[in-house]
Design an enzyme around this catalytic site. Structure first.
Site, mmCIF file in Angstrom:
data_model
loop_
_atom_site.group_PDB
_atom_site.id
_atom_site.type_symbol
_atom_site.label_atom_id
_atom_site.label_comp_id
_atom_site.label_asym_id
_atom_site.label_seq_id
_atom_site.Cartn_x
_atom_site.Cartn_y
_atom_site.Cartn_z
ATOM 1 N N SER A 1 0.822 -1.199 0.000
ATOM 2 C CA SER A 1 0.000 0.000 0.000
ATOM 3 C C SER A 1 0.863 1.258 0.000
ATOM 4 O O SER A 1 1.862 1.348 0.711
ATOM 5 C CB SER A 1 -0.896 0.012 1.240
ATOM 6 N N ASN B 1 9.619 8.550 3.907
ATOM 7 C CA ASN B 1 8.501 9.309 3.354
ATOM 8 C C ASN B 1 7.543 9.753 4.446
ATOM 9 O O ASN B 1 7.408 9.104 5.490
ATOM 10 C CB ASN B 1 7.764 8.488 2.285
ATOM 11 N N ALA B 2 6.909 10.878 4.181
ATOM 12 C CA ALA B 2 5.846 11.387 5.056
ATOM 13 C C ALA B 2 4.751 11.955 4.162
ATOM 14 O O ALA B 2 4.410 13.132 4.226
ATOM 15 C CB ALA B 2 6.387 12.445 6.011
ATOM 16 N N GLY C 1 1.684 11.310 4.252
ATOM 17 C CA GLY C 1 0.551 11.714 5.082
ATOM 18 C C GLY C 1 -0.781 11.143 4.657
ATOM 19 O O GLY C 1 -1.842 11.684 4.984
ATOM 20 N N ASN D 1 -6.555 -0.811 1.427
ATOM 21 C CA ASN D 1 -5.983 -0.345 2.687
ATOM 22 C C ASN D 1 -6.867 0.771 3.245
ATOM 23 O O ASN D 1 -7.219 1.709 2.531
ATOM 24 C CB ASN D 1 -4.559 0.167 2.430
ATOM 25 N N CYS E 1 -1.813 4.853 12.436
ATOM 26 C CA CYS E 1 -2.293 6.219 12.222
ATOM 27 C C CYS E 1 -2.560 6.893 13.562
ATOM 28 O O CYS E 1 -2.862 6.229 14.549
ATOM 29 C CB CYS E 1 -3.601 6.199 11.436
ATOM 30 N N LYS F 1 -2.442 -4.445 9.389
ATOM 31 C CA LYS F 1 -1.043 -4.084 9.136
ATOM 32 C C LYS F 1 -0.455 -3.504 10.414
ATOM 33 O O LYS F 1 -0.815 -2.399 10.835
ATOM 34 C CB LYS F 1 -0.958 -3.077 7.984
ATOM 35 N N GLY G 1 8.715 -5.477 3.134
ATOM 36 C CA GLY G 1 9.838 -4.753 3.711
ATOM 37 C C GLY G 1 11.121 -5.121 3.002
ATOM 38 O O GLY G 1 11.724 -6.155 3.301
ATOM 39 N N GLY G 2 11.521 -4.310 2.037
ATOM 40 C CA GLY G 2 12.811 -4.500 1.386
ATOM 41 C C GLY G 2 12.892 -5.637 0.403
ATOM 42 O O GLY G 2 13.950 -6.234 0.238
#
Length: 308
Positions: A21, A69-70, A72, A103, A136, A171, A249-250
């Site tokens: 996501s 990242n942000a 938001g 998501n 969140c 998640k 993740g990666g």
């Protein structure tokens, strides 16, 4: 032939590979760059009740081995998503479009449940599951996140479970002392599967200006650099639950995905790697097939938890 089909908590996937996501838009943005036949599902960007502008710019920064990242959780809101984006996805990808994992997020328990209910009411054959982002801010709890308090996590997952008949993934936040109580809270609340991991809280500073690079000051770290931590959390979760796990993740090559399967994953999601090479998705799928053939596995599902 290797059987690549898996069952992720009631979501039937023709392959065990999906997208993460926030890295694949709303499903149609990669048409012409990605072989969708090698995806078992497409996980879309986070959806809440109302349109949300996200954070101020700048919202991302490259770092060695990854990205902070942000964004938001910028998005159009659930009504626009259900009325426009879902139809656009099916038109662009075609009749064999993989199911969507939607998501969802919210600022309160009530909003999470309302989003889930709205998507369930608008469901068509292409929507296959919901994925709850529980990292969140919880507006009613003074900014605390749902994913860092097992009691609050149980409450919000229970509310969403009551609001939808779709398969429900949760998640989980990675920045907790032990994943076990959060896994149990999800189990007890009726989750069908888990998603691990979300981004890791991080910060980048410009030493010349002595200011944070991101307008939001902090953000989430993803990419190659988080992979070993993600593998460990998947392994820990698998050891305390029978719930299937969607691991991320990666993942930049098949080897990374195979590590997740051996640690206990049922399916995997490719995220940050698609920003630089959308072809990673196909190479991960093909590499999984080749690994199973080389090691005598007739089904990719046999890899789950097959750590010696």
């Amino acid at each position: 032939m290797v059987n690549m089909a898996v069952d992720l908590g009631g979501l039937k996937m023709r392959t065990p590979v999906t997208t993460a996501s926030g890295t694949f838009g709303y499903g149609a943005e990669y048409v012409g760059m990605v072989d969708y036949s090698k995806l078992g599902a497409v996980t879309v960007k986070g959806v809440r009740m109302d349109p949300w502008p996200g954070n101020e710019m700048p919202r991302h920064a490259e770092v060695p081995g990854g990205l902070v990242n942000a964004i938001g959780l910028q998005g159009p809101g659930v009504d626009v998503f259900a009325a426009h984006y879902v139809r656009h996805y099916t038109r662009q990808v075609g009749e064999n479009a993989p199911p969507l994992i939607v998501n969802i997020w919210g600022g309160s328990v009530e909003e999470y449940a309302a989003v889930a209910r709205r998507i369930t009411e608008a469901v068509n054959s292409v929507i296959g599951a919901l994925e709850m982002n529980v990292s969140c801010p919880n507006v009613k709890a003074g900014g605390h996140t749902f994913g860092q308090d097992p009691k609050v996590l149980y409450e919000v997952v229970s509310a969403v479970r009551a609001a939808t008949t779709l398969p429900l993934l949760v998640k989980l936040a990675p920045n907790v002392p032990s994943i076990a109580p959060y896994v149990k809270a999800c189990e007890d609340a009726g989750a069908d599967a888990l998603s691990l991991i979300n981004t890791i809280p991080a910060m980048v500073i410009d030493i010349e200006t002595r200011r944070p690079v991101l307008a939001n000051r902090t953000g989430g770290l993803s990419g190659r650099c988080v992979h070993p931590a993600a593998v460990k959390l998947v392994y820990d979760a698998h050891n305390v639950t029978k719930l299937p796990i969607l691991a991320m993740g990666g993942i930049y090559e098949a080897k990374d995905a195979i590590e997740f399967f051996l640690a206990g994953a049922t399916a995997v999601a490719v995220g940050t790697a698609t920003f630089t090479d959308p072809g990673v998705i196909a190479s991960v799928h093909d590499g999984l097939v080749a690994y199973c053939e080389r090691h005598g596995f007739t089904s990719v599902a046999e890899l789950t938890g097959a750590l010696a």
